[in-house]
Design a protein around this motif. Structure first.
Motif, PDB file in Angstrom:
ATOM      1  N   LEU A 152      -7.694  -0.299 -13.234  1.00  0.00           N
ATOM      2  CA  LEU A 152      -7.287  -0.805 -12.958  1.00  0.00           C
ATOM      3  C   LEU A 152      -9.426  -1.583 -12.009  1.00  0.00           C
ATOM      4  N   ASP A 153      -9.182  -2.904 -12.402  1.00  0.00           N
ATOM      5  CA  ASP A 153     -10.769  -3.209 -11.902  1.00  0.00           C
ATOM      6  C   ASP A 153     -10.690  -3.334 -10.487  1.00  0.00           C
ATOM      7  N   ILE A 154     -12.029  -3.801 -10.119  1.00  0.00           N
ATOM      8  CA  ILE A 154     -12.375  -3.472  -8.138  1.00  0.00           C
ATOM      9  C   ILE A 154     -11.201  -4.529  -7.871  1.00  0.00           C
ATOM     10  N   ARG A 155     -10.908  -5.445  -8.153  1.00  0.00           N
ATOM     11  CA  ARG A 155     -10.174  -6.536  -7.594  1.00  0.00           C
ATOM     12  C   ARG A 155      -8.670  -6.041  -7.211  1.00  0.00           C
ATOM     13  N   TYR A 156      -7.527  -5.143  -8.530  1.00  0.00           N
ATOM     14  CA  TYR A 156      -6.464  -5.046  -7.919  1.00  0.00           C
ATOM     15  C   TYR A 156      -6.624  -3.399  -7.237  1.00  0.00           C
ATOM     16  N   GLN A 157      -8.074  -2.257  -8.009  1.00  0.00           N
ATOM     17  CA  GLN A 157      -8.056  -1.592  -6.755  1.00  0.00           C
ATOM     18  C   GLN A 157      -8.105  -1.775  -5.374  1.00  0.00           C
ATOM     19  N   LEU A 158      -7.830  -2.813  -5.038  1.00  0.00           N
ATOM     20  CA  LEU A 158      -8.313  -2.783  -3.336  1.00  0.00           C
ATOM     21  C   LEU A 158      -6.846  -4.037  -3.063  1.00  0.00           C
ATOM     22  N   GLU A 159      -6.451  -4.369  -4.119  1.00  0.00           N
ATOM     23  CA  GLU A 159      -5.313  -5.088  -3.573  1.00  0.00           C
ATOM     24  C   GLU A 159      -4.344  -4.049  -3.774  1.00  0.00           C
ATOM     25  N   ILE A 160      -3.759  -3.142  -4.584  1.00  0.00           N
ATOM     26  CA  ILE A 160      -2.778  -2.269  -4.670  1.00  0.00           C
ATOM     27  C   ILE A 160      -3.073  -1.045  -3.659  1.00  0.00           C
ATOM     28  N   LEU A 161      -3.965  -0.759  -2.957  1.00  0.00           N
ATOM     29  CA  LEU A 161      -4.173   0.274  -1.667  1.00  0.00           C
ATOM     30  C   LEU A 161      -3.639  -0.708  -0.880  1.00  0.00           C
ATOM     31  N   GLY A 162      -4.336  -1.648  -0.658  1.00  0.00           N
ATOM     32  CA  GLY A 162      -3.946  -2.253   0.548  1.00  0.00           C
ATOM     33  C   GLY A 162      -2.405  -2.589   0.661  1.00  0.00           C
ATOM     34  N   LEU A 163      -1.428  -3.237  -0.082  1.00  0.00           N
ATOM     35  CA  LEU A 163       0.037  -3.567  -0.522  1.00  0.00           C
ATOM     36  C   LEU A 163       0.677  -1.411  -0.487  1.00  0.00           C
ATOM     37  N   ILE A 164       0.297  -0.519  -0.774  1.00  0.00           N
ATOM     38  CA  ILE A 164       0.215   0.566  -0.515  1.00  0.00           C
ATOM     39  C   ILE A 164       0.822   0.392   0.788  1.00  0.00           C
ATOM     40  N   ARG A 165      -0.052   0.380   2.066  1.00  0.00           N
ATOM     41  CA  ARG A 165      -0.202  -0.148   3.775  1.00  0.00           C
ATOM     42  C   ARG A 165       0.728  -1.030   4.497  1.00  0.00           C
ATOM     43  N   THR A 166       1.527  -1.671   3.578  1.00  0.00           N
ATOM     44  CA  THR A 166       2.182  -2.765   4.549  1.00  0.00           C
ATOM     45  C   THR A 166       3.239  -2.488   3.980  1.00  0.00           C
ATOM     46  N   LEU A 167       3.879  -1.437   2.440  1.00  0.00           N
ATOM     47  CA  LEU A 167       5.367  -1.334   2.121  1.00  0.00           C
ATOM     48  C   LEU A 167       6.603  -0.312   3.521  1.00  0.00           C
ATOM     49  N   GLY A 168       5.890  -0.253   4.291  1.00  0.00           N
ATOM     50  CA  GLY A 168       6.518   0.460   5.016  1.00  0.00           C
ATOM     51  C   GLY A 168       6.846   2.123   5.051  1.00  0.00           C
ATOM     52  N   CYS A 169       6.747   2.466   3.434  1.00  0.00           N
ATOM     53  CA  CYS A 169       7.484   3.864   3.676  1.00  0.00           C
ATOM     54  C   CYS A 169       5.755   4.748   3.295  1.00  0.00           C
ATOM     55  N   THR A 170       6.428   6.028   3.434  1.00  0.00           N
ATOM     56  CA  THR A 170       5.981   7.345   4.006  1.00  0.00           C
ATOM     57  C   THR A 170       4.527   6.960   2.197  1.00  0.00           C
ATOM     58  N   SER A 171       3.642   7.443   2.194  1.00  0.00           N
ATOM     59  CA  SER A 171       2.944   6.701   0.998  1.00  0.00           C
ATOM     60  C   SER A 171       2.243   8.674   0.059  1.00  0.00           C
ATOM     61  N   LEU A 172       1.921   8.951  -0.623  1.00  0.00           N
ATOM     62  CA  LEU A 172       1.279   9.911  -0.507  1.00  0.00           C
ATOM     63  C   LEU A 172       0.776  10.084  -2.136  1.00  0.00           C
ATOM     64  N   LEU A 173      -0.999   9.768  -1.912  1.00  0.00           N
ATOM     65  CA  LEU A 173      -1.872   9.281  -2.941  1.00  0.00           C
ATOM     66  C   LEU A 173      -2.793  10.352  -3.895  1.00  0.00           C
ATOM     67  N   ALA A 174      -3.194  10.602  -4.782  1.00  0.00           N
ATOM     68  CA  ALA A 174      -3.878  11.081  -5.852  1.00  0.00           C
ATOM     69  C   ALA A 174      -4.850  10.071  -5.715  1.00  0.00           C
ATOM     70  N   LEU A 175      -6.307  10.256  -5.574  1.00  0.00           N
ATOM     71  CA  LEU A 175      -7.283   9.514  -5.878  1.00  0.00           C
ATOM     72  C   LEU A 175      -8.208  10.526  -6.334  1.00  0.00           C
ATOM     73  N   HIS A 176      -9.032   9.831  -7.144  1.00  0.00           N
ATOM     74  CA  HIS A 176     -10.950  10.406  -7.319  1.00  0.00           C
ATOM     75  C   HIS A 176     -11.840   9.919  -6.811  1.00  0.00           C
ATOM     76  N   ASP A 177     -11.852   8.550  -6.633  1.00  0.00           N
ATOM     77  CA  ASP A 177     -12.625   7.342  -5.626  1.00  0.00           C
ATOM     78  C   ASP A 177     -12.557   7.845  -4.385  1.00  0.00           C
TER      79      ASP A 177
END
Length: 270
Positions: A179-204
């Protein structure tokens, strides 16, 4: 008309002594971690540390050879595939491109764990798919064939499929990959709004520092640190786990740890 179901909420994830061995190699050893209900937890570590293997054990494509995995009071390892998929959604690191299906059809597959075999989609399902397509910015791609998409477009479609699944636990392996930078930020921001528990692997690590409530660090198949980003992401840990010299400061705007990597031969001044 079928009423769109509310989000199912979130659940606590608990791993205790999880191990995985295959072909004479031990890839995970005694992994224990907790992810609290509604929390966004990051899993970080160098290549080969076991991140993908651990995530696959949680969402069911691999079965651990030791330990337990619980979602609230439910033993995930005792559930069948359909029952597990009703509560846990996974987005793998690499998306298969051979599906000769449209993006809408791929996203709609997220409803299958909640439906009887060959039960057709209804208006509620369609509304959930439309919402997910819009939220992930792929509505204009709905009628495109999945193999024709770029890597980033495929990744967004797969996250939309997971969103349609309405999980209590969302597992993502490098969701910002391609993903380009815009969608990196948008997707990670979206994950925090979903209301579910999230476990994600990240390199950055800078993305992890800003978007994750807590971070778990893997090295050689075991957890070596867990805590808030400020507790975990220190110069000492980066040197020990990644073998790099870095300065860690507090970002003046976000308040999150900000990591600056130093070229080899330069010593950190922090």
């Amino acid at each position: 008309m079928k009423v769109i179901p509310p989000p199912p909420g979130s659940a606590a994830l608990t791993l205790d002594g999880v191990g995985y061995a295959t072909g004479g190699r031990t890839l995970l050893r005694g992994v224990g971690l907790d992810v609290r209900p509604g929390e966004t937890a990051g899993l970080v570590g160098p290549n080969g540390s076991g991140k993908t293997t651990l995530l696959r054990c949680v969402y069911g494509t691999l079965r651990p050879t030791a330990g337990t995995i619980r979602l609230d009071d439910t033993d995930l390892l005792a559930l069948g595939a359909r029952a597990r998929a009703q509560r846990v959604a996974g987005v793998p690191q690499e998306s298969p491109a051979e599906f000769e299906l449209t993006v809408r059809e791929i996203v709609a597959m997220g409803r299958s764990p909640h439906k009887r075999f060959w039960e057709p989609s209804d208006s509620g399902d369609t509304a959930l798919v439309d919402e997910a397509l819009a939220r992930l910015g792929v509505a204009e791609l709905a009628d495109r064939l999945f193999p024709s998409l770029s890597g980033g477009e495929r990744q967004r479609a797969l996250v939309a499929r997971a969103l349609v699944q309405r999980p209590e636990l969302l597992i993502l392996d490098e969701p910002t990959n391609h993903l380009d930078i815009r969608y990196q930020l948008e997707i990670l921001g979206l994950i925090r709004t979903l209301g579910c528990t999230s476990l994600l692997a990240l390199h950055d690590l800078n993305l992890a520092a800003y978007h994750c409530d807590r971070i778990h660090v893997l090295k050689d198949g075991g957890i070596v640190a867990s805590g808030t980003p400020a507790e975990v992401l220190t110069s000492e840990l980066l040197a020990d786990v990644y073998g790099v010299d870095a300065d860690v400061s507090v970002h003046p705007v976000t308040g999150a740890p900000a990591i600056t990597y130093l070229p080899p031969g330069l010593r950190s001044v922090s």
